[in-house]
Scaffold this active site. Structure first.
Site, PDB file in Angstrom:
ATOM      1  N   LYS A  74      10.489  -0.221   6.354  1.00 60.66           N
ATOM      2  CA  LYS A  74       9.496  -0.576   5.343  1.00 60.66           C
ATOM      3  C   LYS A  74       9.733   0.254   4.082  1.00 60.66           C
ATOM      4  CE  LYS A  74       6.982   3.195   4.981  1.00 60.66           C
ATOM      5  NZ  LYS A  74       6.696   3.869   3.701  1.00 60.66           N
ATOM      6  N   ASP A  99       4.649   3.706  -1.559  1.00 64.54           N
ATOM      7  CA  ASP A  99       5.514   3.895  -0.388  1.00 64.54           C
ATOM      8  C   ASP A  99       4.658   4.236   0.838  1.00 64.54           C
ATOM      9  OD1 ASP A  99       8.380   4.412   0.767  1.00 64.54           O
ATOM     10  OD2 ASP A  99       7.230   6.204   1.279  1.00 64.54           O
TER      11      ASP A  99
END
Length: 309
Positions: free
Chosen positions: A92, A170
């Site tokens: 991810k 993030d």
């Protein structure tokens, strides 16, 4: 596909690989790690290569690859692997843009291989319990509070501040990966993004969402939190106040802990990847990434004090 271990290569040997991927793979009999590719890092006791192209040329028996480089560079590596008919695990966030991951989905289907967008926080131990609880209640409001110290989790990693590096999103996308799994479908109505004057990605964000039924959801992201870190999703419901804390590891309702287990996110990710590889399907949910894109599209930019490592 047979039940033999999946021959896997890993690309981008950095902190997340050493902290999470390698320990998970070492205990998983569904895989045999046979090669690695990285510009700087190496994995002991297997062949190492400087690029994914060199790895694929030298180890044609590879069946799958895990791509763990920064998101700005993931598309080209994934494209190379999919064209070579390798199954692909995407760390991810799965890419720097929504459209490039959509393109990878189509490419995987065209080449008869599997693509997995891995949202590790969805596999935190109390997430499914939170989803079940909220599914049985009437939600009145919800709040996402995700605050951590970038200097602790990303020391000296300049890519996160570059365009496409996501900045505070993030870690924030981890929160969104849980929220999009346990809350009703929602969309962003406003956002404010705090950009350090010397960085190209935000260090803080203040986002409001609503659902089609008017349910209000807020999200506060901060990447300069010192001391205890905050990874919480709260919901006011007709059955009490729910708090999903510890990044999804503990669930409490009205102060009473109803679910808590040790974290095992990456072993669960690799279990899921093996399932889709052997089933010949893909698992690519773009909702968390879409919300990040929408936040940048709608967000008002605030310039804040310069950030120094």
């Amino acid at each position: 596909m047979s039940s033999n271990p999946i021959k896997l290569g890993i690309v981008g040997v950095g902190k997340i690989v050493r902290d999470q991927h390698l320990p998970a793979l070492a205990k998983d009999q569904d895989y045999r790690l046979v090669a690695a590719a990285s510009r700087h890092g190496k994995v002991e006791d297997i062949p190492n290569f400087p690029t994914i192209e060199a790895m694929l040329d030298a180890v044609p028996e590879l069946e799958a690859v895990s791509l763990c480089m920064p998101p700005q560079f993931r598309y080209d590596a994934a494209h190379t692997a999919l064209v070579a008919k390798k199954h692909v695990f995407l760390e991810k966030p799965p890419g720097a843009t929504v459209s490039e991951v959509e393109d990878l989905k189509a490419l995987a289907a065209a080449n008869g291989v599997c693509l997995f967008a891995s949202w590790h926080s969805r596999y935190a131990p109390a997430v499914e319990a939170a989803r079940a609880f909220l599914g049985s209640t009437k939600i009145r409001s919800a709040a996402i509070i995700w605050k951590e110290d970038v200097r602790r989790w990303h020391p000296n990693q300049e890519w996160i501040w570059a365009p496409g590096g996501f900045g505070v999103f993030d870690p924030g996308i981890n929160a969104l990966s849980i929220a999009t799994h346990i809350l009703p479908p929602m969309f962003i109505s406003s956002a404010e993004l705090d950009f350090p004057e010397n960085r190209a990605s935000p260090v803080g964000a203040h986002v409001t969402f609503r659902t089609s039924h008017g349910l209000p959801v807020t999200m506060e992201l901060d990447w300069l939190q010192t001391g205890p870190q905050s990874w919480d999703i709260l919901a006011e419901t007709d059955q009490g106040k729910m708090v999903l804390s510890g990044g999804g590891s503990k669930l409490a309702v009205d102060g009473r802990v109803v679910h808590e287990e040790p974290e095992a996110e990456y072993p669960m990710l690799y279990k899921r990847f093996a399932e889709i590889v052997r089933a010949g399907t893909s698992d690519v949910d773009l909702a968390p990434l879409q919300h990040v894109a929408d936040a940048f599209m709608l967000g008002k930019r605030n310039v804040v004090e310069a950030f120094f490592d």
